[in-house]
Design a protein around this motif. Sequence first.
Motif, PDB file in Angstrom:
ATOM      1  N   MET A   1      18.872   6.104  65.922  1.00 17.26           N
ATOM      2  CA  MET A   1      17.556   6.392  66.502  1.00 17.26           C
ATOM      3  C   MET A   1      16.453   6.310  65.450  1.00 17.26           C
ATOM      4  SD  MET A   1      18.769   9.573  68.914  1.00 17.26           S
ATOM      5  CE  MET A   1      17.112  10.038  69.459  1.00 17.26           C
ATOM      6  N   ALA A   2      16.698   6.885  64.279  1.00 14.05           N
ATOM      7  CA  ALA A   2      15.693   6.877  63.210  1.00 14.05           C
ATOM      8  C   ALA A   2      15.378   5.455  62.756  1.00 14.05           C
ATOM      9  CB  ALA A   2      16.175   7.716  62.028  1.00 14.05           C
ATOM     10  N   ILE A   3      16.394   4.630  62.623  1.00 14.26           N
ATOM     11  CA  ILE A   3      16.194   3.236  62.201  1.00 14.26           C
ATOM     12  C   ILE A   3      15.333   2.499  63.217  1.00 14.26           C
ATOM     13  CG2 ILE A   3      17.380   1.038  61.795  1.00 14.26           C
ATOM     14  CD1 ILE A   3      19.795   2.834  60.801  1.00 14.26           C
ATOM     15  N   THR A   4      15.613   2.709  64.499  1.00 16.94           N
ATOM     16  CA  THR A   4      14.840   2.057  65.551  1.00 16.94           C
ATOM     17  C   THR A   4      13.407   2.579  65.574  1.00 16.94           C
ATOM     18  OG1 THR A   4      16.874   1.832  66.855  1.00 16.94           O
ATOM     19  CG2 THR A   4      14.800   1.516  68.019  1.00 16.94           C
TER      20      THR A   4
ATOM     21  N   GLN B   1      17.294   5.351  72.114  1.00 17.38           N
ATOM     22  CA  GLN B   1      18.159   6.058  73.057  1.00 17.38           C
ATOM     23  C   GLN B   1      17.776   7.533  73.145  1.00 17.38           C
ATOM     24  OE1 GLN B   1      22.182   7.399  72.061  1.00 17.38           O
ATOM     25  NE2 GLN B   1      22.089   6.242  70.141  1.00 17.38           N
ATOM     26  N   SER B   2      18.015   8.138  74.275  1.00 17.67           N
ATOM     27  CA  SER B   2      17.793   9.572  74.426  1.00 17.67           C
ATOM     28  C   SER B   2      18.965  10.316  73.798  1.00 17.67           C
ATOM     29  CB  SER B   2      17.677   9.949  75.905  1.00 17.67           C
ATOM     30  OG  SER B   2      16.553   9.346  76.487  1.00 17.67           O
ATOM     31  N   PRO B   3      18.707  11.366  72.996  1.00 22.29           N
ATOM     32  CA  PRO B   3      19.821  12.117  72.401  1.00 22.29           C
ATOM     33  C   PRO B   3      20.687  12.740  73.488  1.00 22.29           C
ATOM     34  CG  PRO B   3      17.728  13.247  72.066  1.00 22.29           C
ATOM     35  CD  PRO B   3      17.397  11.904  72.629  1.00 22.29           C
ATOM     36  N   VAL B   4      21.991  12.597  73.326  1.00 20.96           N
ATOM     37  CA  VAL B   4      22.903  12.971  74.404  1.00 20.96           C
ATOM     38  C   VAL B   4      23.106  14.479  74.515  1.00 20.96           C
ATOM     39  CG1 VAL B   4      25.029  12.862  73.039  1.00 20.96           C
ATOM     40  CG2 VAL B   4      25.102  12.332  75.484  1.00 20.96           C
ATOM     41  N   ILE B   5      22.954  15.212  73.410  1.00 26.05           N
ATOM     42  CA  ILE B   5      23.279  16.638  73.437  1.00 26.05           C
ATOM     43  C   ILE B   5      22.412  17.412  74.439  1.00 26.05           C
ATOM     44  CG2 ILE B   5      23.225  18.762  72.056  1.00 26.05           C
ATOM     45  CD1 ILE B   5      24.435  17.113  69.761  1.00 26.05           C
ATOM     46  N   PRO B   6      21.086  17.182  74.487  1.00 24.90           N
ATOM     47  CA  PRO B   6      20.311  17.876  75.530  1.00 24.90           C
ATOM     48  C   PRO B   6      20.734  17.493  76.946  1.00 24.90           C
ATOM     49  CG  PRO B   6      18.873  17.045  73.803  1.00 24.90           C
ATOM     50  CD  PRO B   6      20.227  16.449  73.557  1.00 24.90           C
ATOM     51  N   ILE B   7      21.151  16.240  77.154  1.00 30.83           N
ATOM     52  CA  ILE B   7      21.595  15.791  78.474  1.00 30.83           C
ATOM     53  C   ILE B   7      22.858  16.531  78.882  1.00 30.83           C
ATOM     54  CG2 ILE B   7      22.428  13.803  79.792  1.00 30.83           C
ATOM     55  CD1 ILE B   7      20.648  12.051  77.950  1.00 30.83           C
ATOM     56  N   VAL B   8      23.831  16.580  77.970  1.00 32.36           N
ATOM     57  CA  VAL B   8      25.068  17.317  78.249  1.00 32.36           C
ATOM     58  C   VAL B   8      24.766  18.805  78.397  1.00 32.36           C
ATOM     59  CG1 VAL B   8      27.333  17.964  77.307  1.00 32.36           C
ATOM     60  CG2 VAL B   8      26.538  15.597  77.136  1.00 32.36           C
TER      61      VAL B   8
END
Length: 381
Positions: free
Chosen positions: A121-124, A5-12
């Motif tokens: 994310m790290a696990i994936t 998944q793309s990290p949401v904080i930069p998107i917000v």
Amino acid sequence: MEAVQSPVIPIVGELIRRHPGTISLGQGVVYYPPPPEAIARLPEFLADPDNHKYKAVQGIAPLLSTIAAKLHTDNRITLNQHNCIVVTAGANMAFMNAILAITSPGDEIIIQTPYYFNHEMAITMASCHPVLVATDQNYQLRPQAIANAITEKTKAVVTISPNNPTGAVYSKAALQAVNELCRERGIYHISDEAYEYFTYNGVKHVSPAAFPQSHSHTISLYSLSKTYGFASWRIGYMVIPQHLLAAVKKIQDTILICPPVVSQYVALAALQMGMSYTQPHIQAIATVRQLILEALQRLDGLCAIAPADGAFYFWLKVNTSVNPVELVERLIRDHRVAVLPGTTFGMEEGCYLRIAYGALQKETVAEGIERLVQGLQTILS
């Protein structure tokens, strides 16, 4: 990487930039900087030309020694021949180190929902499978559900206390049950304790690595980012079983070589100060927490507020069929206040929001939470 998944904080963050004047209740950082006394150590670092060279993969000796003393005093963790410390570039790197050290592709890691998105994310990224176990109605651990989720491919159970994103603090009994379960099943207990000092209402944080017979299977993760306002300095550390040290050093040497030495100098001074600098700031955050809690009561019937005795988050279950990402976008666009959607924390069913309140002073938070309450009242009416 397409599966991550793309990290949401930069998107917000981009939405905030497009709507000037937005107050962010999104990112989990504190409002205060590192201690001035710690910054004052920079000339000492600069005075030694040798400091511009690579240093030990595991961390500089004075910092390791100071961390050991802190662990003994504050966490009741004793360092011996069975465990050791590795300084890292933040707790996120410590988690990645741990996952790469203990898994092979296809292995499983149990995480609790709602989860911290960087863990998933790290696990994936490690070609492993996150196994999601739901917490209870108050977002507390469910040890039996965790036990039921363990398979022959399980390598670890992850707990975060105080919790991101819910603010829940897990009880000693629940953490002990999970730790004992991991010992019995021959898997690791990864304990993320980045918010260890942020507790309220007399609730105390417990470190699983302090439990008897926990040394060989407990991996503890810590960070200076929150406690000492060190977010951009990228300093954390991990306490690991001694038998994992060779693997962790391989990983860290490949990715980082050594933690930033300049940051280690400043971290050393900060830790030597102890909590004398941080405690007044945590008290100020506790005041802000109470202000937000009182304001959120006006949403009774529209939202359910989870009990939260730790970190600096509130977790809202919103009674609406509106998509949470759409709801976040509308709050930013129409009401100039930003929060994070629950979907990024693994909550696909229902509408959830995370409120972060550590980054702002009382006056700004008051305005931000007023915008949030009025915005939700408007959208949901």
